[in-house]
Structures are given as C-alpha cells and as structure tokens.
Design an enzyme around this catalytic site. Structure first.
Site, mmCIF file in Angstrom:
data_model
loop_
_atom_site.group_PDB
_atom_site.id
_atom_site.type_symbol
_atom_site.label_atom_id
_atom_site.label_comp_id
_atom_site.label_asym_id
_atom_site.label_seq_id
_atom_site.Cartn_x
_atom_site.Cartn_y
_atom_site.Cartn_z
ATOM 1 N N HIS A 22 0.839 -1.201 0.000
ATOM 2 C CA HIS A 22 0.000 0.000 0.000
ATOM 3 C C HIS A 22 0.872 1.248 0.000
ATOM 4 O O HIS A 22 0.682 2.161 -0.817
ATOM 5 C CB HIS A 22 -0.916 -0.021 1.225
ATOM 6 C CG HIS A 22 -1.781 1.186 1.372
ATOM 7 N ND1 HIS A 22 -3.131 1.177 1.089
ATOM 8 C CD2 HIS A 22 -1.499 2.467 1.765
ATOM 9 C CE1 HIS A 22 -3.632 2.379 1.304
ATOM 10 N NE2 HIS A 22 -2.665 3.186 1.716
ATOM 11 N N GLU A 23 1.847 1.293 0.907
ATOM 12 C CA GLU A 23 2.699 2.475 1.010
ATOM 13 C C GLU A 23 3.645 2.592 -0.175
ATOM 14 O O GLU A 23 3.877 3.687 -0.700
ATOM 15 C CB GLU A 23 3.488 2.436 2.328
ATOM 16 C CG GLU A 23 2.626 2.582 3.569
ATOM 17 C CD GLU A 23 1.851 3.889 3.602
ATOM 18 O OE1 GLU A 23 2.335 4.884 3.025
ATOM 19 O OE2 GLU A 23 0.759 3.921 4.199
ATOM 20 N N HIS B 84 2.024 4.247 -3.157
ATOM 21 C CA HIS B 84 1.986 5.713 -3.091
ATOM 22 C C HIS B 84 3.294 6.306 -3.607
ATOM 23 O O HIS B 84 3.293 7.249 -4.409
ATOM 24 C CB HIS B 84 1.777 6.180 -1.645
ATOM 25 C CG HIS B 84 0.400 5.972 -1.110
ATOM 26 N ND1 HIS B 84 -0.740 6.340 -1.804
ATOM 27 C CD2 HIS B 84 -0.036 5.446 0.069
ATOM 28 C CE1 HIS B 84 -1.809 6.044 -1.071
ATOM 29 N NE2 HIS B 84 -1.408 5.493 0.053
#
Length: 215
Positions: A24-25, A28
């Site tokens: 998820h990170e 980004h």
C-alpha cells in the site's frame, strides 16, 4: 481468543498483514515518482522491505489488539513521504497518488482470493488448510485497508482524494482537518463506530470476491 489460538493466528496473519501495509505504502511512492515527486524514492521508501514501512503502533500493536479482540482487523504503516508541491500538477496528481494505495490493496485481495481458490483445489494436502487461512486473512485485511483508506478523512487516502476533487475553497477547509484526522480515526477505532461504518462495505466486498472466486 486463547493464547495458543492467538499465536497460531498471528503466525498465519503476519505475511498478509505486512504485505498489505507495505505494498500500500510503496504504491503511493511509486505513483508519486511517476508524477514527478522523488521524495519517497530518494529516502528509499519505494521498497517491498516491510522494515522500511513498519509503525510500532499501526503495524504491530493495533493489528494484534484487533486480532485478540476479534474485531475488524486493520492497521497502518509509516506514511510514505509525498511532497505534493513537487508533483507536476499538484492538485490533480494528488488524486492518483492517494488512489494508488487502495488500488494496491484491491489487487492484493484478488491475489489472495486466487491463492484461496488454489488451497481449495489442494484439499487434503498438508499445506492446504494453513494456506487457506492465510489467504482468507489476506482478503480481509486488504479489503479493510482499502475501504478504510477511502473514507473522506484526511490524512487517509480518501480525504486526500476529496481534497483533489473538491473546489479550492472546500478543499482548503477539508485539508485543515488533516492534523486532527488520526486522532479522530483512533477514537473511532476504540469505539464501535468504526465497525459500524466499515462493516457493511467490507462484508459486501468480501462476499462479492468469494462469489467471483467460488470460495
């Protein structure tokens, strides 16, 4: 939950939880780099190494607490640094940088669903049951993270997406909530309210994935 059962659940949940938060990170950071912001890349945060993303409270304590209490399993990692002013079109590109995290969780939920389908075809194999349990947790944690992060509350991804989409004046008003957003989220997490908000969309999406993959 009994101690022995809790330890077994932690051992099975560790891999899907760490990958859900890590990817998820990293998503980004990867999308931010694509649109011109090299901050995460220069700090080595576009990485699949979970150690670079672990937050002691959000990645370890809170998932363990929710597992023990039997509530909705969720957590967070150290946010990937994004300098929105370095994006080529800050307000517009913010949408895609924020959306990258939930989309990564959606793809991971589908990946774990495929593994669950594989585990069911290996019925009777020694590894089938642990793989199925791990895959089911992988589906759940990724769906929860996706739905949670789509809430329109800064600094969650949904809040930043809303800031990107709203007219300038409304966007500025919502952006001012960001310093207090995490406190609001923690308050909701220790009350039944977060479960009331997340429960229906989370269960609905999990049921849809299970139907699609015949789980």
């Amino acid at each position: 939950m009994q101690a022995e059962q809790l330890i077994q659940t932690i051992a099975i949940a560790a891999i899907p939880v760490l990958f859900a938060i890590t990817l998820h990170e990293a998503a980004h950071g990867y999308v931010a780099r694509h649109f011109g912001d090299m901050t995460a890349y220069n700090q080595g945060r576009i990485s699949l190494n979970p150690i670079r993303h672990i937050d002691p409270v959000g990645t370890i304590f809170l998932p363990l607490l929710t597992l023990w209490m039997g509530g909705i399993l969720f957590g967070w990692a150290r946010p990937v640094p994004v300098n929105f002013s370095a994006l080529r079109r800050p307000k517009q590109d913010m949408l895609w940088v924020a959306f990258a995290g939930p989309i990564a969780n959606l793809f991971m939920a589908l990946f774990w669903a495929l593994l669950a389908r594989l585990a069911l075809t290996l019925h009777g194999n020694y590894f089938a049951e642990p793989l199925l349990q791990m895959a089911q947790i992988g589906i759940k944690i990724n769906v929860v993270l996706m739905v949670l992060n789509l809430l329109p509350l800064p600094p969650l991804d949904g809040g930043r997406m809303a800031v990107s989409l709203l007219p300038h004046r409304l966007a500025l008003t919502l952006a001012r909530v960001e310093p207090y957003g995490m406190f609001v989220l923690i308050f909701l997490a220790v009350t039944p309210v977060l479960g009331w908000i997340l429960g229906p969309p989370v269960m609905g999406l999990i049921q849809l994935i299970n139907f699609i993959f015949g789980l």
